[in-house]
Design an enzyme around this catalytic site. Sequence first.
Site, PDB file in Angstrom:
ATOM      1  N   ASP A   1     -14.749   2.267   7.911  1.00  0.00           N
ATOM      2  CA  ASP A   1     -13.690   3.124   7.331  1.00  0.00           C
ATOM      3  C   ASP A   1     -14.651   4.041   6.283  1.00  0.00           C
ATOM      4  OD1 ASP A   1     -10.931   4.023   7.000  1.00  0.00           O
ATOM      5  OD2 ASP A   1     -11.359   3.240   4.776  1.00  0.00           O
TER       6      ASP A   1
ATOM      7  N   ARG B   1     -14.330  12.413   8.101  1.00  0.00           N
ATOM      8  CA  ARG B   1     -13.022  13.200   8.426  1.00  0.00           C
ATOM      9  C   ARG B   1     -12.653  14.284   7.348  1.00  0.00           C
ATOM     10  NH1 ARG B   1      -9.075   8.664   8.191  1.00  0.00           N
ATOM     11  NH2 ARG B   1      -7.207  10.402   8.410  1.00  0.00           N
TER      12      ARG B   1
ATOM     13  N   LYS C   1      -8.419  -1.473   6.349  1.00  0.00           N
ATOM     14  CA  LYS C   1      -8.858  -1.919   5.035  1.00  0.00           C
ATOM     15  C   LYS C   1      -7.700  -2.906   4.528  1.00  0.00           C
ATOM     16  CE  LYS C   1      -8.457   2.492   3.469  1.00  0.00           C
ATOM     17  NZ  LYS C   1      -8.529   3.807   3.009  1.00  0.00           N
TER      18      LYS C   1
ATOM     19  N   SER D   1      -7.357   3.683   9.479  1.00  0.00           N
ATOM     20  CA  SER D   1      -7.905   3.808   8.062  1.00  0.00           C
ATOM     21  C   SER D   1      -7.193   2.650   7.142  1.00  0.00           C
ATOM     22  CB  SER D   1      -7.823   4.969   7.623  1.00  0.00           C
ATOM     23  OG  SER D   1      -8.489   5.134   6.322  1.00  0.00           O
TER      24      SER D   1
ATOM     25  N   HIS E   1       0.922  -1.164  -0.176  1.00  0.00           N
ATOM     26  CA  HIS E   1       0.052  -0.101  -0.073  1.00  0.00           C
ATOM     27  C   HIS E   1       1.021   1.281   0.194  1.00  0.00           C
ATOM     28  CE1 HIS E   1      -3.341   2.749   0.901  1.00  0.00           C
ATOM     29  NE2 HIS E   1      -2.590   3.322   1.547  1.00  0.00           N
TER      30      HIS E   1
END
Length: 431
Positions: A161, A168, A187, A183, A82
């Site tokens: 999320d 947010r 995920k 978050s 990621h």
Amino acid sequence: MRIVDIISKKVDKKELTEEEINFFINNYVNENIPDYQASALLMAIRLNGMNDLETTFLTKAMLNSGEIIDWSFLNKTIVDKHSTGGVGDKVSLALCPILAALDLTIAKMSGRGLAHTGGTLDKLESINGFKISLSDNEFKNIVKEHNIAIVSQNEKLDPADKKIYALRDVTGTVQSIPLIASSIMSKKLATGSNCILLDVKCGNGAFMKNIDEAKQLGKLMIAIGKKLNKQIAVEITNMEQPLGKAIGNKIEVLEAMDTLKGNGPKDFTEIIYSSGSTLLMLANKAGSEVEAKKMIDEVIKNGKAYKKFLEWIEAQHGDVNLLENKNWFNPKNKYEIKAKISGYLKIKSAIDFGIVAMKLGAGRAKKEDTIDYEAGIYLNKISNDYVNKGDTLFTLYSSKEIDKSLENEIMNVIDFNEKPYKIDLVFAKLS
């Protein structure tokens, strides 16, 4: 238990229990807690923070708010990577097929780009026919047969999320390290991965602007992973300037393809080797960084990495024949920016290049904006290249007429030096 008492507790800088965090997440997802109360708690967290244990409880509660993909039937280690997002960041397009060619299994869910950061899904959708939305069975079957698939985020995974992130975004609570960490980690863990590399981009083109914040985020995500029995590694990488030479969608796909053939830009190739070796060691496929880099080198040189890329694209219904056609990238308009003086080029801002690419049509200012897959920027020269007056520095591409004033936006964020300067691509590795 009442949400107002939980809000007051965090306002008073006290530690929340697992039960209190579960109460908040479960009731917010089920719409028993209104947005205004959720916003108040998120702001209290933004201002007063959370410790590692609280953040782990929050991650776990978010993770368990929806389905978790089960890959146990494969009896394999599932790896994922990621990135926190940047300009010219097409790492997944090259790295994932390399790892799959080395018999690692990649089951990845990615997102779209917004503003100056490009999204992996947008780049993949620029390939004619490529299918990003797969059923659970299709996703699992492609991963089982080809060792690789990248798809859009499943709506059933981590609904907490989705709700919290949207809130947010409009309440000034995006820049909170515990909220960012929970978050990302919720995920990633919902996809069922065992080994995860987190590429935390750092610099003006990233969400983390300085190395201390980036390290804090990285260490927190590793701590969460350890508490939840997952293998996590973090690389903090440079986003002061674009990564590679291509910024856009089709143009970045082509650069990833060139890299898989061994012809990629030096900086982008270095990141691929660094990230790839980290994941190979994390998954116990290599005993050292030197061994891992040799493995990557071999599958690039023998063509297996590029072959795996084409196999993967075809498995997700992409038209590989059209993709390999020299006319696949065929923008209607181009504009060349020339050097007005000589010297060693220094690019001072990645974000400005990303914004210009967005204005050309390569990105979105709003989620509903349409992407122009032909739009983008090619960096004919990159930082530390010596440039002669009159050389082409950058080429702008678009399907629409190009606004010549964009040249000024780019020229304002470059310099020419008498000597090259030091550039660190990987600031730190954490595990």
